[in-house]
Design a protein around this motif. Structure first.
Motif, PDB file in Angstrom:
ATOM      1  N   HIS A 168       8.892  26.086 -42.733  1.00  0.00           N
ATOM      2  CA  HIS A 168       9.983  26.623 -41.911  1.00  0.00           C
ATOM      3  C   HIS A 168       9.501  27.917 -41.272  1.00  0.00           C
ATOM      4  N   GLN A 169       9.655  28.028 -39.965  1.00  0.00           N
ATOM      5  CA  GLN A 169       9.052  29.150 -39.239  1.00  0.00           C
ATOM      6  C   GLN A 169       9.880  30.428 -39.245  1.00  0.00           C
ATOM      7  N   ASP A 170      11.205  30.295 -39.175  1.00  0.00           N
ATOM      8  CA  ASP A 170      12.059  31.469 -38.981  1.00  0.00           C
ATOM      9  C   ASP A 170      12.835  31.800 -40.253  1.00  0.00           C
ATOM     10  N   PHE A 171      12.353  32.769 -41.018  1.00  0.00           N
ATOM     11  CA  PHE A 171      13.020  33.157 -42.256  1.00  0.00           C
ATOM     12  C   PHE A 171      14.264  34.005 -42.002  1.00  0.00           C
ATOM     13  N   PHE A 172      14.491  34.384 -40.750  1.00  0.00           N
ATOM     14  CA  PHE A 172      15.711  35.105 -40.401  1.00  0.00           C
ATOM     15  C   PHE A 172      16.862  34.144 -40.110  1.00  0.00           C
ATOM     16  N   ASP A 173      16.548  32.865 -40.035  1.00  0.00           N
ATOM     17  CA  ASP A 173      17.572  31.834 -39.861  1.00  0.00           C
ATOM     18  C   ASP A 173      17.144  30.607 -40.658  1.00  0.00           C
ATOM     19  N   ILE A 174      17.679  30.459 -41.856  1.00  0.00           N
ATOM     20  CA  ILE A 174      17.317  29.322 -42.707  1.00  0.00           C
ATOM     21  C   ILE A 174      18.480  28.335 -42.843  1.00  0.00           C
TER      22      ILE A 174
END
Length: 220
Positions: free
Chosen positions: A53-59
């Motif tokens: 998963h690339q975006d840890f600010f939006d999981i």
């Protein structure tokens, strides 16, 4: 604890996260492990599952895969050296809190272990920037509705031999570790001890504490 550990681990493409993963895969106390990475950690094991998963600010897109776990070993982080203050704050405090807030909402029986660092400033006032940011992160993690929270403050970490994500400068100075340990054993911990200590936090109930080097050794 009779209940088997089902753990989520972040940062397993880094030295500390890989070391913790290594101990979890060997431990009979750990039933299953989910790792979340931006790129594969390169490990396969019967009890291991990996989410890229690339975006840890939006999981939000992977929330349905994050339920049913009772531990999180949060080993994701960046160095403050050469990093702008706003970027360090975002990648250390904002990112960690977003993931932690999500996990605490999804798993009310979860133990959360956070890799902080020796010298962290719990007062959040004055001093070195990284220590203030880590202190703020620790303080706010403790407020979340996890079953328990352990903020780990390792000092000098001796890597586990044979692992692939050990940073080059650690390898270069491996010969120094016995000397450093002899000089100040309370600033020295092995990566194996870190992993075992995290696993063993599940033996406790309703704890919210700072875990210094001597405590890591005791937990291990």
């Amino acid at each position: 604890m009779s209940e088997k550990i089902k753990a989520i681990i972040t940062g397993t493409t880094g030295m500390v996260g890989e070391g913790v993963l290594h101990e979890c895969l060997q431990s009979e106390k750990v039933e299953s492990v989910l790792v979340i990475n931006r790129k594969t950690c390169g490990y396969t094991h019967p009890k291991l599952k990996e989410i890229i998963h690339q975006d840890f600010f939006d999981i939000s897109a992977i929330e349905n895969e994050l339920t049913g776990y009772n531990a999180c070993y949060f080993c994701l982080g960046i160095t403050s050296v050469g990093t702008a203050k706003d970027i360090y704050f975002k990648m250390t405090y904002t990112l960690t809190m977003h993931v932690a807030e999500t996990l605490s909402r999804l798993n009310n029986d979860m133990t959360f272990c956070y890799v902080s660092g020796a010298g962290t400033n719990s007062s959040e006032k004055g001093g070195i920037n990284w220590a203030i940011v880590k202190g703020k992160t620790e303080n706010n993690l403790i407020k979340l509705p996890f079953k328990q929270v352990f903020n780990f403050r390792p000092g000098i970490i001796k890597p586990t031999k044979g692992l692939k994500y050990t940073q080059p400068y650690y390898k270069a100075f491996m010969w120094l570790f016995p000397i450093l340990k002899a000089i100040n054993k309370n600033s020295f911990v092995t990566l194996k001890e870190m992993g075992l200590a995290m696993i063993n936090t599940s033996n406790y109930q309703n704890e919210r504490k700072i875990v210094e080097v001597k405590d890591i050794k005791t937990l291990a």
